[in-house]
Motif scaffolding. Sequence first.
Motif, mmCIF file in Angstrom:
data_model
loop_
_atom_site.group_PDB
_atom_site.id
_atom_site.type_symbol
_atom_site.label_atom_id
_atom_site.label_comp_id
_atom_site.label_asym_id
_atom_site.label_seq_id
_atom_site.Cartn_x
_atom_site.Cartn_y
_atom_site.Cartn_z
ATOM 1 N N GLU A 1 4.953 12.931 -4.931
ATOM 2 C CA GLU A 1 4.072 12.274 -3.952
ATOM 3 C C GLU A 1 3.463 11.003 -4.530
ATOM 4 O OE1 GLU A 1 0.101 13.063 -1.198
ATOM 5 O OE2 GLU A 1 0.795 14.607 -2.580
ATOM 6 N N LEU B 1 3.775 7.313 -2.879
ATOM 7 C CA LEU B 1 2.585 6.559 -2.484
ATOM 8 C C LEU B 1 2.555 5.184 -3.153
ATOM 9 C CD1 LEU B 1 -0.117 9.388 -2.643
ATOM 10 C CD2 LEU B 1 0.809 8.321 -0.582
ATOM 11 N N LYS C 1 -5.738 11.138 -4.297
ATOM 12 C CA LYS C 1 -6.753 10.883 -3.268
ATOM 13 C C LYS C 1 -7.005 9.384 -3.121
ATOM 14 C CE LYS C 1 -9.121 15.282 -4.092
ATOM 15 N NZ LYS C 1 -10.339 15.922 -4.655
ATOM 16 N N ARG D 1 -3.971 7.573 -1.439
ATOM 17 C CA ARG D 1 -3.909 7.820 0.011
ATOM 18 C C ARG D 1 -4.893 6.905 0.749
ATOM 19 N NH1 ARG D 1 -4.549 13.700 -1.464
ATOM 20 N NH2 ARG D 1 -2.439 14.471 -1.908
ATOM 21 N N GLU D 2 -6.087 6.728 0.175
ATOM 22 C CA GLU D 2 -7.079 5.852 0.793
ATOM 23 C C GLU D 2 -6.629 4.385 0.758
ATOM 24 O OE1 GLU D 2 -9.817 6.438 2.434
ATOM 25 O OE2 GLU D 2 -9.739 8.615 2.194
ATOM 26 N N SER E 1 -4.218 3.918 3.511
ATOM 27 C CA SER E 1 -4.895 4.006 4.801
ATOM 28 C C SER E 1 -5.667 2.741 5.138
ATOM 29 C CB SER E 1 -5.840 5.212 4.798
ATOM 30 O OG SER E 1 -6.612 5.252 5.976
#
Length: 208
Positions: A81, A85, A18, A21-22, A25
Motif C-alpha cells: 500500500e 500511495l 495515514k 492517504r491525507e 486526499s
Amino acid sequence: MDTGRKKQFRFSEQDDLKMLREVISRNPFKDRGKWLEISLALPMSVDARRVRERTVLLMEQRRKANSSSLKKSGVDEVYGEKEILLDEILDLANDEEEKKKDDKSKAIKEEVLCKDIRKRALDNLTPSISDENLKKMPKKSASVMSFLKEKAELERQSKEDELALRREQFNLEKERFEIEKQERLQKLEMEKQQSKLMFELFSKCLNK
C-alpha cells in the motif's frame, strides 16, 4: 541531564500510511496551505513543515527505488500500500509541475499578445507626418475646415481602434476561461478515475 530540547517525532509505518492517504486526499502540491490541513488531520502531533519534509523524503526514496528497479531486468518488485500511495503522490506532484509550466508558458504568450495589441493600437492612434507632408500643409484660413475634418477622422479611427482592442481583449479572456474550464473538467474526471481505481484495488486486497 535535561537539555530542554523537544524530542522529534519519529514516524512509524502506520503513521506514514495515514499521512500519505491525507496527502493524496488534499493534494498540497496544488495548494501549499493544504500541508497545514494535513498536519491537523493526523492523530500524531506534527506540524506542517514536518509533514512536508517527511513526504518529500519518502518521495525521494521511492524515486530512487523506481530508478533502481528499472536497471534490474527480470526482477519483479513487490508493491504494498505504501508503494502504491507514493507512486500516486509522485504522479500528483508531476502533474502539478507540468501544469505550472503550462500556465507560465500561457501567461508569457498572453503578455506578448497584449503588448502587440497595445503597440498596434498606439501605432494607429499616432499619425506619422513626413517632411514632405509637412511642407504641403495648408497655411490659409480656408485650410481650417480641412484640418478639422482630418482631426475628426483621426478621432473616429481612434474610437474604432479602441473598440477593436477591447474586442480582442474580451475574446482573449473568453478563450482563457474556456481553456481553464476544460482543464478543471479534465482534472475532475482524472480524480474520479483515480478514486475508482484505488477503491477497486483496496477491495481486491481486502478480498484476498
